[in-house]
Design an enzyme around this catalytic site. Structure first.
Site, PDB file in Angstrom:
ATOM      1  N   GLY A  46      39.946  13.255  12.461  1.00 11.99           N
ATOM      2  CA  GLY A  46      39.174  12.023  12.405  1.00 11.99           C
ATOM      3  C   GLY A  46      39.559  11.120  13.555  1.00 11.99           C
ATOM      4  O   GLY A  46      40.686  11.212  14.070  1.00 11.99           O
ATOM      5  N   GLN A  51      40.310   3.200  18.117  1.00 10.41           N
ATOM      6  CA  GLN A  51      41.348   4.052  18.711  1.00 10.41           C
ATOM      7  C   GLN A  51      41.022   4.482  20.134  1.00 10.41           C
ATOM      8  O   GLN A  51      41.882   5.030  20.825  1.00 10.41           O
ATOM      9  CB  GLN A  51      41.554   5.314  17.863  1.00 10.41           C
ATOM     10  CG  GLN A  51      42.124   5.044  16.489  1.00 10.41           C
ATOM     11  CD  GLN A  51      42.341   6.337  15.745  1.00 10.41           C
ATOM     12  OE1 GLN A  51      41.412   6.855  15.133  1.00 10.41           O
ATOM     13  NE2 GLN A  51      43.552   6.870  15.799  1.00 10.41           N
ATOM     14  N   CYS A  99      48.358  10.214  12.346  1.00  6.03           N
ATOM     15  CA  CYS A  99      47.320   9.434  13.027  1.00  6.03           C
ATOM     16  C   CYS A  99      47.461   9.656  14.522  1.00  6.03           C
ATOM     17  O   CYS A  99      48.570   9.616  15.050  1.00  6.03           O
ATOM     18  CB  CYS A  99      47.501   7.952  12.689  1.00  6.03           C
ATOM     19  SG  CYS A  99      46.295   6.889  13.492  1.00  6.03           S
ATOM     20  N   LEU A 100      46.335   9.875  15.198  1.00  8.08           N
ATOM     21  CA  LEU A 100      46.396  10.151  16.641  1.00  8.08           C
ATOM     22  C   LEU A 100      46.954   8.969  17.426  1.00  8.08           C
ATOM     23  O   LEU A 100      47.479   9.149  18.519  1.00  8.08           O
ATOM     24  CB  LEU A 100      45.007  10.533  17.170  1.00  8.08           C
ATOM     25  CG  LEU A 100      44.436  11.855  16.628  1.00  8.08           C
ATOM     26  CD1 LEU A 100      43.039  12.095  17.201  1.00  8.08           C
ATOM     27  CD2 LEU A 100      45.351  13.030  16.939  1.00  8.08           C
ATOM     28  N   HIS A 141      41.141   6.959   5.548  1.00  6.74           N
ATOM     29  CA  HIS A 141      42.048   6.707   6.690  1.00  6.74           C
ATOM     30  C   HIS A 141      41.265   6.116   7.872  1.00  6.74           C
ATOM     31  O   HIS A 141      41.675   5.121   8.477  1.00  6.74           O
ATOM     32  CB  HIS A 141      42.745   8.017   7.091  1.00  6.74           C
ATOM     33  CG  HIS A 141      43.633   7.891   8.290  1.00  6.74           C
ATOM     34  ND1 HIS A 141      45.000   8.066   8.233  1.00  6.74           N
ATOM     35  CD2 HIS A 141      43.360   7.598   9.591  1.00  6.74           C
ATOM     36  CE1 HIS A 141      45.522   7.870   9.440  1.00  6.74           C
ATOM     37  NE2 HIS A 141      44.550   7.594  10.291  1.00  6.74           N
ATOM     38  N   GLU A 142      40.113   6.719   8.184  1.00  2.00           N
ATOM     39  CA  GLU A 142      39.324   6.233   9.328  1.00  2.00           C
ATOM     40  C   GLU A 142      38.701   4.868   9.025  1.00  2.00           C
ATOM     41  O   GLU A 142      38.604   4.012   9.900  1.00  2.00           O
ATOM     42  CB  GLU A 142      38.239   7.247   9.702  1.00  2.00           C
ATOM     43  CG  GLU A 142      38.768   8.616  10.121  1.00  2.00           C
ATOM     44  CD  GLU A 142      39.886   8.536  11.140  1.00  2.00           C
ATOM     45  OE1 GLU A 142      39.854   7.648  12.021  1.00  2.00           O
ATOM     46  OE2 GLU A 142      40.817   9.359  11.073  1.00  2.00           O
ATOM     47  N   HIS A 145      40.885   2.133   9.792  1.00  3.27           N
ATOM     48  CA  HIS A 145      40.918   1.788  11.226  1.00  3.27           C
ATOM     49  C   HIS A 145      39.868   0.729  11.577  1.00  3.27           C
ATOM     50  O   HIS A 145      40.153  -0.196  12.332  1.00  3.27           O
ATOM     51  CB  HIS A 145      40.675   3.028  12.096  1.00  3.27           C
ATOM     52  CG  HIS A 145      41.912   3.842  12.351  1.00  3.27           C
ATOM     53  ND1 HIS A 145      43.009   3.342  12.995  1.00  3.27           N
ATOM     54  CD2 HIS A 145      42.211   5.127  12.064  1.00  3.27           C
ATOM     55  CE1 HIS A 145      43.940   4.293  13.093  1.00  3.27           C
ATOM     56  NE2 HIS A 145      43.484   5.379  12.530  1.00  3.27           N
TER      57      HIS A 145
HETATM   58 NI    NI Z   1      44.405   7.255  12.356  1.00  4.62          NI
END
Ligand code: NI
Length: 190
Positions: A46, A51, A99-100, A141-142, A145
Site C-alpha cells: 500500500g 508518502q 510502513c514504507l 493503515h493507508e 496516512h
Molecule cells: Ni505506511
C-alpha cells in the site's frame, strides 16, 4: 515515473490530506500508475499520496502478496480516492505492520477486522463497500496516512520509547533501504 518516498519526520506525513476535485486532476490515472510503480519498486502492499509528497486523499493497494492466506485477495489491486471510513466493527486483532516511510521497523498494531468505506476509483466511479481481514487492515493503515496518522502512533508508551532512537535515525537517513527516499533531517550529501 517513480517517486521518492518521504521518510518519517516530514510534516507532510502529519497533515490531514485534502479531498481531490475531478477537474483539478484530469491526469489522476497517470498519478495512480506512478504510485503503483513506486510501491512495487519498494515491495509494499500500500502507498498513500502524502508518502510521495502530495497531500491528497488518495492511496493505492495491492494485497496480492497475501493471497496464500486469503484467496479472495488475488488481484486485489485498487486505488481509493476521497475515501471515507464510515464504520469499523469487531474485536481488535494484532498484526505485525510496517510502513514504507518507516523502513526497518515492524510492530504489532491492533485494529478492528471489518470496515465500511466509501471512495471513488480512478474512473471517478463511486463505491461503498465492506472489507475485512487483510484488505481491511491495509486500507486502515493507508487511510491513517491521509488522516496524518502513522502506525507508530498506536503503540504502547513503552514500545514508542524503545523505537524512538530508530525513528530519529530514519528521519536523518541513517537506515538501510534499497528504494529512493527523502529524509527530512538528512545532512547534505546523504
Ligand atoms: Ni505506511
Amino acid at each position: 515515473m517513480k517517486f521518492s518516498i518521504i521518510a518519517y519526520g516530514d510534516p507532510i506525513l502529519r497533515k490531514k490530506a485534502t479531498a481531490i476535485e475531478p477537474d483539478e486532476y484530469p491526469h489522476i490515472k497517470l498519478l495512480v500508475e506512478d504510485m503503483f510503480e513506486t510501491m512495487y519498486a519498494a515491495r509494499g502492499v500500500g502507498l498513500a499520496a502524502p508518502q510521495v509528497g502530495l497531500s491528497m486523499r488518495l492511496f493505492v493497494i495491492d494485497a496480492t502478496p497475501f493471497d496464500d492466506d486469503e484467496p479472495e485477495l488475488k488481484n486485489f489491486k485498487k486505488a481509493f480516492i476521497n475515501a471515507n471510513i464510515i464504520d469499523e466493527k469487531g474485536e481488535e486483532w494484532p498484526f505485525n505492520e510496517g510502513c514504507l516511510s518507516i523502513p526497518d521497523i515492524r510492530e504489532d498494531v491492533y485494529r478492528k477486522p471489518t470496515i465500511k468505506i466509501s471512495y471513488y476509483d480512478e474512473d471517478w466511479k463511486h463505491h461503498e463497500e465492506i472489507f475485512s481481514g487483510m484488505a481491511a487492515r491495509i486500507i486502515q493503515h493507508e487511510y491513517d496516512h491521509i488522516e496524518g496518522k502513522l502506525f507508530t502512533d498506536k503503540l504502547s508508551p513503552l514500545r514508542k520509547r524503545l523505537i524512538e532512537k530508530k525513528l530519529n535515525d530514519i528521519s536523518k537517513g541513517i537506515v538501510d533501504v534499497d528504494y529512493k527516499m527523502k529524509f527530512p533531517a538528512a545532512k547534505k550529501g546523504r
